[in-house]
Design a protein around this motif. Structure first.
Motif, PDB file in Angstrom:
ATOM      1  N   LYS A   1       6.274   3.468  -0.743  1.00  0.00           N
ATOM      2  CA  LYS A   1       7.601   2.725  -0.820  1.00  0.00           C
ATOM      3  C   LYS A   1       8.628   3.820  -1.163  1.00  0.00           C
ATOM      4  O   LYS A   1       9.902   3.556  -1.608  1.00  0.00           O
ATOM      5  CB  LYS A   1       7.649   1.753  -1.940  1.00  0.00           C
ATOM      6  CG  LYS A   1       6.573   0.631  -1.798  1.00  0.00           C
ATOM      7  CD  LYS A   1       6.546  -0.434  -0.971  1.00  0.00           C
ATOM      8  CE  LYS A   1       5.788  -1.425  -0.919  1.00  0.00           C
ATOM      9  NZ  LYS A   1       6.019  -2.357   0.159  1.00  0.00           N
TER      10      LYS A   1
ATOM     11  N   ILE B   1      11.099   5.376   4.576  1.00  0.00           N
ATOM     12  CA  ILE B   1      11.136   4.264   5.576  1.00  0.00           C
ATOM     13  C   ILE B   1      11.185   4.839   6.967  1.00  0.00           C
ATOM     14  O   ILE B   1      11.816   6.126   7.175  1.00  0.00           O
ATOM     15  CB  ILE B   1      12.407   3.407   5.620  1.00  0.00           C
ATOM     16  CG1 ILE B   1      12.626   2.631   4.139  1.00  0.00           C
ATOM     17  CG2 ILE B   1      12.565   2.495   6.906  1.00  0.00           C
ATOM     18  CD1 ILE B   1      13.932   2.235   3.978  1.00  0.00           C
TER      19      ILE B   1
ATOM     20  N   LEU C   1       8.427   0.241   5.506  1.00  0.00           N
ATOM     21  CA  LEU C   1       8.187   1.214   4.361  1.00  0.00           C
ATOM     22  C   LEU C   1       6.763   1.859   4.370  1.00  0.00           C
ATOM     23  O   LEU C   1       5.770   1.377   4.799  1.00  0.00           O
ATOM     24  CB  LEU C   1       8.368   0.302   3.103  1.00  0.00           C
ATOM     25  CG  LEU C   1       9.869  -0.151   2.855  1.00  0.00           C
ATOM     26  CD1 LEU C   1       9.551  -1.293   1.972  1.00  0.00           C
ATOM     27  CD2 LEU C   1      10.372   1.064   2.018  1.00  0.00           C
TER      28      LEU C   1
END
Length: 776
Positions: free
Chosen positions: A434, A437, A430
């Protein structure tokens, strides 16, 4: 016969059809890195984002040293042994935005590094060295291990306290003495009474706080500690060893002239270890253990047992493996990955840290074995599992037949596939915020390793580095720059530094190759698809000679679950150069990603379940037939060779299909799977005691009577992986059967992976002689 080992050959260049005359010296190409060059390894970022360090050896020293590439100065320097270089290695769980103070283990001391002043301060140094260091997000609590126990440094108040107190053994309580003599002494002597009163008084006085003892048995060990975000709960795992006897081997070439007895791994068996997860409440000073008896199918017997007339449920829960708890960033819950030790089930669960209650979120089952990228190849290997926020997390699954990323909510248990298709995701992590990815994938071709960014909001997959090459990457702490190891089929790994944005060109900053290697004009192998007899397509590297001699050599890579028909630099660099030598002598060479190889999804991975040396071997028979039919290869002039699993397939080729290949060289070969290690073998063949049919049909030693063609076996005597005993046993079997067309060459100083250049030269001289004598 080949004393000089010198061959003048004709071969294609990289990018043109021009023919080059060149000389390949076997004694040179078998030097490995000493001939090719020492590529940069172990790449990591400095904490200040201003330099990248790596292990490298551009000057032909005895080993790699620490180097640093400085981004502002655009230069590479060798870091002095006493240098003060600090490093940062992003991973799925620790890739977070750095704050001013960073704590780390510096030669056993807890050290603080100030990013602004770029200075180090020793926080803790003691007789016992510390282990791992971690902190939860931006918490002022820094945790570190000393032996089995967890300690905490609070940077706000500057104190260090012990958090856990693991004690091996049983808890004892002092019993009251009610004996006659005890009563008599207290009745007669006031001195005794006074001592008792002082003891009681002392016990009531304030004492130095120590955590309550957490007791565990002598057969257990402590592992996988973690701490909740608020520091209240500590999770841990106690692992009960299976206590199986180790194997042994001898070393014969020693400095003192005596043989030395060495210990190695156990053999595959049905005595699995077990584990239990505990939670320590630091405020209540109490411990409780997680009950896993509610897991779905926890007592289910595997399907293969039906073949032996066994069905129903076990009378007790199966042995399981708890992985480290992944703490929720917002509340006192944690994700935990649980595997059955027979590796047929995986449960992802939510643990309520206050009660220890387990709630099942995801159950994965595979009749063969749980595996694939980001999932694991054996039950104790960590898989992808990470929180996105306090409710959602990501993981990987082969539910679609290929290992892909999924997102799930712990509240609704809704699951969403983030990636899909006939390709696989590797090494995801991540971004700091966040929202994205990053991952490696083989999206455009099974034989590539490319870099991608997945936007979680839109689901868009953005190619960052895509093409016919392979990369391994490390992102800077501020996420602005990539440090990338890059290679192609004919160019070894080099270091590139590029911005974190799409469309960047990968230009190596290092030059690791040596003059002898650079003089070679390597033929880039063609990656082709060979039709298998069951309708599948086998990806293969094909090396084509300028002047074919009508003979062919088939190479079998090791490990089983490994990939070699790809567009990046091969792990088997000596073998690849040996293939260049072979095509110069007119041999066509094929290198297959046979059944069970990596990179092709679940069904390909598990096609050897309970029957190794069957479908994987058939792929080689089909490949030989393909060459005979389409490339004018003489059916009676095809040889086969390989090491480890490749040696196993070579043996099975000559013993199960004795008229297919005219000769074979088996290096460091498994000859009887009942004598190999537990983790690898039990996945594929279950246990010898519960599935003897699988072991018998998968082990070359049971087919030794079929040997008809020349077989060369080569094995290191100090191999602690596929041990020397393995090859000795089949050698004895050949002797007892009266076989004559086999040879065993032993290497007294070599383990599973050879390291001594003269041993490599001798090994491949013998292999070359085998082919020259039997395939001409």
């Amino acid at each position: 016969m080949y004393n000089k080992l010198l061959f003048t050959i004709l071969s294609f260049g990289f990018f043109t059809n021009q023919v080059f005359s060149q000389t390949i010296l076997l004694e040179e190409i078998m030097k490995g890195e000493e001939f090719v060059g020492f590529s940069p390894q172990n790449i990591r970022w400095a904490l200040d984002n201003e330099s990248v360090t790596f292990d490298w050896n551009p000057n032909g020293e005895l080993g790699r040293s620490l180097y640093a590439y400085q981004l502002k100065q655009k230069r590479t320097i060798k870091v002095p042994v006493s240098g003060n270089q600090l490093n940062w290695t992003p991973t799925l769980d620790n890739h977070t935005q750095l704050i001013n103070n960073h704590y780390f283990n510096d030669n056993g001391d807890l050290v603080r590094y100030d990013l602004k002043s770029k200075s180090k301060t020793i926080i803790y140094s003691g007789k016992e060295t510390i282990g791992s260091v971690f902190r939860n997000q931006n918490s002022p609590r820094i945790y570190f291990m000393i032996q089995n126990n967890l300690f905490c440094y609070n940077e706000t108040i500057g104190s260090v306290v012990q958090i856990t107190n693991f004690v091996q053994g049983s808890q004892t309580t002092e019993k009251a003495d009610t004996s006659f003599l005890y009563q008599q002494q207290h009745e007669l002597f006031s001195y005794i009474k006074l001592q008792d009163e002082k003891k009681k008084w002392s016990e009531k006085q304030p004492k130095r706080r120590t955590p309550a003892g957490i007791y565990y048995s002598k057969n257990e060990y402590v592992a996988k500690l973690n701490v909740s975000q608020d520091g209240k709960y500590v999770s841990f795992v106690l692992v009960m060893d299976s206590d199986e006897p180790a194997t042994n081997y001898e070393t014969y070439i020693t400095s003192d002239g005596f043989t030395h007895h060495r210990q190695a791994r156990a053999k595959v068996n049905d005595k699995e270890p077990n584990s239990r997860m505990g939670i320590f409440d630091t405020e209540k000073d109490t411990v409780y253990f997680v009950n896993y008896s509610t897991l779905k199918d926890i007592r289910k017997k595997p399907a293969y047992l039906a073949e032996y007339g066994i069905s129903g449920l076990y009378s007790k829960d199966r042995d399981i493996c708890f992985h480290q708890a992944i703490m929720n960033p917002d509340e006192n819950t944690a994700l935990v990955d649980i595997r059955s030790y027979d590796n047929k089930d995986r449960w992802i669960c939510l643990v309520d840290l206050a009660s220890g209650k387990l709630s099942e979120l995801e159950h994965q089952y595979d009749e063969a074995w749980i595996g694939g990228p980001g999932i694991s190849e054996w039950n104790e290997e960590e898989g992808t599992l990470s929180w996105i926020n306090g409710t959602d997390f990501i993981f990987q699954s082969e539910e679609s037949g290929y290992s892909h990323l999924y997102r799930m909510s712990v509240k609704s248990k809704d699951k969403k596939a983030l990636t899909n298709g006939k390709w696989e995701v590797r090494d995801p992590f991540l971004s700091n915020d966040k929202k994205s990815i990053y991952f490696i994938g083989n999206k455009i071709h099974p034989g590539v390793r490319n870099g991608y960014k997945l936007d979680l909001a839109s689901g868009q997959i953005i190619p960052l580095f895509e093409g016919n090459f392979g990369i391994e990457w490390t992102l800077s702490p501020n996420e602005k720059t990539w440090a990338i190891r890059y290679s192609t089929a004919t160019q070894p790994w080099e270091l590139c530094i590029v911005p974190n944005s799409p469309g960047q060109k990968l230009v190596p900053l290092t030059k690791s190759t040596l003059p002898g290697f650079e003089q070679l004009q390597l033929q880039s192998p063609e990656i082709i698809q060979i039709p298998a007899s069951d309708g599948q397509l086998i990806y293969s590297r094909k090396y084509t000679p300028e002047k074919p001699n009508g003979a062919a050599v088939l190479f079998v890579h090791g490990a089983g679950y490994l990939q070699n028909a790809h567009y990046f630099w091969s792990y088997y660099q000596r073998e690849m150069l040996f293939h260049q030598l072979l095509i110069g002598k007119g041999y066509t060479v094929l290198d297959l990603d046979y059944r069970a190889s990596e990179g092709y999804g679940r069904d390909w991975r598990t096609d050897v379940y309970r029957n190794m040396g069957n479908r994987d071997l058939n792929d080689y028979v089909d490949a030989k037939n393909f060459l005979v039919k389409n490339h004018a290869i003489d059916s009676n002039r095809v040889g086969i060779y390989g090491g480890s699993y490749g040696g196993f397939i070579t043996l099975m080729a000559l013993l199960k299909t004795p008229n297919t290949f005219n000769c074979g060289a088996a290096l460091r070969s498994v000859t009887d799977w009942a004598h190999y290690n537990h983790e690898y073998t039990s996945n594929i063949l279950n246990y010898p005691s519960t599935d003897p049919k699988a072991y018998r049909r998968s082990s070359p030693i049971y087919f030794a009577e079929n040997l008809r063609k020349p077989l060369l076996m080569l094995h290191g005597m100090v191999d602690d992986n596929v041990q020397f005993q393995d090859i000795v046993r089949i050698n004895q079997r050949f002797i007892e059967l009266g076989k004559t067309d086999f040879q065993l060459s032993i290497f007294p100083t070599e383990a599973h992976g050879f390291t001594f250049t003269p041993a490599w030269i001798d090994e491949y001289r013998r292999i070359l002689e085998l082919f020259e004598q039997n395939l001409k």
